[in-house]
Design an enzyme around this catalytic site. Structure first.
Site, short mmCIF file in Angstrom:
data_model
loop_
_atom_site.label_atom_id
_atom_site.label_comp_id
_atom_site.label_asym_id
_atom_site.label_seq_id
_atom_site.Cartn_x
_atom_site.Cartn_y
_atom_site.Cartn_z
NE ARG A 17 -1.31 2.53 2.69
CZ ARG A 17 -0.72 3.63 3.15
NH1 ARG A 17 -0.57 4.69 2.37
NH2 ARG A 17 -0.26 3.69 4.38
CG HIS A 21 2.55 6.62 -1.98
ND1 HIS A 21 1.62 7.40 -2.63
CD2 HIS A 21 1.99 6.31 -0.77
CE1 HIS A 21 0.55 7.56 -1.86
NE2 HIS A 21 0.75 6.91 -0.73
CG HIS A 202 6.59 7.86 6.18
ND1 HIS A 202 6.76 7.43 4.89
CD2 HIS A 202 5.28 7.66 6.47
CE1 HIS A 202 5.60 7.00 4.41
NE2 HIS A 202 4.69 7.13 5.36
#
Length: 345
Positions: A17, A21, A202
């Site tokens: 998921r 990106h 992140h």
């Protein structure tokens, strides 16, 4: 609270998921099955599968996917025997009808994601997920943008709607260990004891693993991570690195480290058309507190208008742009271009 190192951690993989990106949502069906099969073999608890921006994210604004969400979900569900298939749903992008279709395709867990100040828009989706019998998570994005107590209050709202777990998502990779500690303690102070907590890191400041470790020490139940850090910006906490660190700490993670290491290097890393790493641009995301998935969009705008990607990202951070405002990236680029021409005049 007393930290229990023997507690089984819930390991939530986001390679399929958030990792989408990193390759502009171009996973093939074979890619999905290869990755899902390896993750399931390693015994992770859940595998998140959708477009990077969640159900129905495939669009002009966010980027079109190589396949539909349902095709990806069905492909993963076909090869998974142990893990839960999980989906991301951002209210306003995905609907309850999309969630029902995902459930029918094999999804059994959903993370309902909102900006950190907008938990109130998640009610319909959380309530419907519970009606379906899904494992239901409230997912607060860009959690660095508001103080700990305000974030916890937003999490409490999601809990009252029926969320069984509340996540803080460091979408900009902008938080440090103190930020994580403060927010996790604030969650624990207001949430019911039976409500779980989660951490989505992140790696833009290279703190993804460290922040995840701090979260666990403060009582966090679920940890997001991805193979080879495959994700937006500098990626997520690299799953194999977090598991190696957890293993050395003696924590109960329930996964096979070597299977994860092999999958990261042999399956996932070769897919990267742009290295997922900390570099000038991705460091700029963390430094300026910018939504990590803006990276690839900003790179396109920079190339088109002859600008530096970093300059666009820093200006986006200055304007406090948030997820969903990808269309503003071109506006910012045009403003920077106009300002440069004015200076040259």
């Amino acid at each position: 609270m007393t930290f229990n190192p023997g507690k089984k951690l819930y390991i939530s993989d986001v390679t399929l998921r958030d990792g989408s990106h990193a390759i502009r949502h171009q996973y093939s069906i074979q890619n999905v099955q290869d990755i899902a099969r390896a993750l399931d073999k390693a015994r992770v608890d859940s595998i998140e599968v959708t477009h990077g921006d969640g159900l129905q994210g495939s669009s002009f604004n966010y980027g079109f996917g190589a396949h539909s969400d349902l095709e990806w979900i069905e492909a993963a569900a076909d090869v998974i025997q142990h893990a839960r298939v999980t989906v991301l749903l951002v209210p306003g992008i995905g609907t309850v009808h999309d969630l029902k279709a995902a459930y029918d395709a094999g999804a059994r867990s959903v993370r309902v994601a909102t900006h950190c100040t907008e938990a109130d828009v998640s009610r319909q989706h959380i309530e419907y997920a519970r009606e379906l019998g899904m494992d239901t998570v409230g997912f607060l994005m860009m959690s660095h943008m508001i103080p700990a107590e305000q974030l916890a209050a937003q999490g409490k709202l999601m809990e009252t709607y029926g969320a069984q777990c509340i996540y803080m998502a460091d979408s900009g990779g902008a938080m440090n260990m103190n930020d994580i500690r403060d927010r996790m303690r604030a969650f624990k102070a207001v949430l019911n004891p039976q409500t779980q907590t989660g951490m989505h890191a992140h790696h833009n400041l290279s703190l993804g693993v460290a922040n995840s470790i701090i979260a666990v020490e403060e009582g966090c139940d679920r940890i997001d991570a991805s193979l080879a850090g495959m994700g937006a910006g500098a990626g997520n906490a690299p799953l194999e690195v977090f598991i190696a660190a957890a293993e050395r700490l003696g924590w109960n993670h329930g996964t096979d480290l070597y299977t994860l290491m092999d999958a990261a290097d042999d399956i996932v890393r070769p897919l990267q058309d742009r290295p997922v790493r900390v570099d000038r641009e991705t460091l700029g995301l963390g430094y300026a507190g910018v939504y990590s998935s803006f990276l690839r969009h900003a790179e396109v705008a920079a190339a088109k208008y002859g600008l530096k990607t970093l300059d666009i990202l820093v200006e986006l951070g200055r304007r406090r742009m948030v997820g969903g405002q990808e269309d503003m990236i071109v506006d910012v680029a045009l403003d920077l271009l106009a300002a440069r021409k004015e200076q040259q005049a």
